[in-house]
Design an enzyme around this catalytic site. Structure first.
Site, PDB file in Angstrom:
ATOM      1  N   MET A 190       0.943  -1.314  -0.010  1.00 52.31           N
ATOM      2  CA  MET A 190      -0.079   0.111   0.016  1.00 52.31           C
ATOM      3  C   MET A 190       0.794   1.310   0.105  1.00 52.31           C
ATOM      4  SD  MET A 190      -2.800  -1.305  -0.541  1.00 52.31           S
ATOM      5  CE  MET A 190      -4.320  -2.262  -0.197  1.00 52.31           C
ATOM      6  N   ILE A 222       2.594   4.309  -2.781  1.00 47.57           N
ATOM      7  CA  ILE A 222       2.716   4.509  -4.257  1.00 47.57           C
ATOM      8  C   ILE A 222       4.240   4.517  -4.386  1.00 47.57           C
ATOM      9  CG2 ILE A 222       2.520   6.368  -5.410  1.00 47.57           C
ATOM     10  CD1 ILE A 222      -0.186   6.075  -4.947  1.00 47.57           C
ATOM     11  N   HIS A 277      -5.149  -5.939  -8.244  1.00 39.97           N
ATOM     12  CA  HIS A 277      -5.903  -4.553  -7.816  1.00 39.97           C
ATOM     13  C   HIS A 277      -7.555  -5.481  -7.873  1.00 39.97           C
ATOM     14  CE1 HIS A 277      -7.447  -0.844  -7.297  1.00 39.97           C
ATOM     15  NE2 HIS A 277      -8.438  -1.101  -8.049  1.00 39.97           N
ATOM     16  N   ASP A 282      -2.353   2.032 -10.304  1.00 38.75           N
ATOM     17  CA  ASP A 282      -3.251   1.201 -10.651  1.00 38.75           C
ATOM     18  C   ASP A 282      -3.507   1.149 -12.363  1.00 38.75           C
ATOM     19  OD1 ASP A 282      -3.719   0.137  -8.249  1.00 38.75           O
ATOM     20  OD2 ASP A 282      -5.337   1.434  -7.842  1.00 38.75           O
TER      21      ASP A 282
END
Ligand code: GAR
Length: 230
Positions: free
Chosen positions: A99, A101, A118, A154
């Site tokens: 979790m 970036i 995802h 994502d």
């Protein structure tokens, strides 16, 4: 290395987690099969309390905590991740509920060797709280996606997806549980395809050899018979 040794060499996976680690567990279980063409050589968590670390330790896999809070700059955190993955001789990095970036520098260093799972049918429902948003929108199908990672969140070429029905009485938890079963299956299958050398990226899309076209976007022939919704 002889040709025979090359053939027998398993793809070396580094798995990055932040929490529960059920997708990690699916990969651990797959890699425990002698014929599976990949092995996990390192599990890294950015959280020392991540339950997934114990799963790796139980399986005898090397673990490492690289706590993002110990680094002032994101770049330093990512350099530490990168160094550990390189030292372990990792071929493919699998984000499994990781979790944080990742900066474009890290992502580009591992381009086409970095994949993510995802819990939605990307490009729909990027980001967090996917199941809440799916239920709020009243959509009939959601799913899960395994994709190569690109610098946008994502985003990236899709390797494999599973479509999962949304039931009228679903709660975010019941839907998450149904989707998770499919996550585990498609993550293992995508890693298998990559390890078998059947996956390549061309023109921003993934091409897979040796799997017939109508099937490869959803669930492979090998897992179809176990699909309860078919
Ligand atoms: C999984 O549902 C995964 O798809 C999701 O976090 C969960 C981790 O569960 N990942 C994301 O939302 C990434 N954008 P796990 O720790 O039990 O594998």
């Amino acid at each position: 290395m002889t040709g025979e040794e090359k053939k027998r060499r398993r793809l070396r996976l580094g798995v990055l987690i932040s929490g529960r680690g059920s997708n990690l567990q699916a990969l651990i279980d797959a890699c425990a099969q002698p014929e599976f063409p990949a092995e996990i050589v390192l599990v890294i968590s950015n959280r020392p309390e991540a339950a997934g670390l114990a799963r790796a330790e139980t399986a005898g896999i090397a673990t490492l905590v690289v706590d993002h809070r110990d680094f002032r700059e994101r770049e330093d955190f990512e350099n530490a991740l990168n160094a550990a993955l390189k030292d372990a001789g990792v071929d493919l990095v699998c984000l499994a509920g990781f979790m944080r970036i990742l900066n474009p520098d890290f992502v580009n260093r591992w381009r086409d060797r970095l994949i993510n799972i995802h819990p939605s049918l990307l490009p729909a429902y990027r980001g967090l709280k996917t199941h809440e948003r799916v239920i709020a929108d009243g959509v009939r199908f959601t799913g899960a996606t395994v994709h190569f990672v690109r610098p946008e969140m994502d985003d990236g070429p899709i390797i494999l997806q599973a479509a999962v029905p949304v039931h009228p009485d679903d709660t975010p938890d019941s839907l998450a549980a149904r989707v998770l079963e499919y996550e585990h299956r498609i993550y293992v299958e995508a890693v298998r395809w990559i390890a078998e050398g059947r996956v390549r990226v061309s023109g921003g899309k993934v091409r897979i050899s040796g799997v017939s076209t109508p099937e490869y976007g959803l669930i492979s022939p090998k897992t179809q018979e176990a699909d309860p919704t078919r």
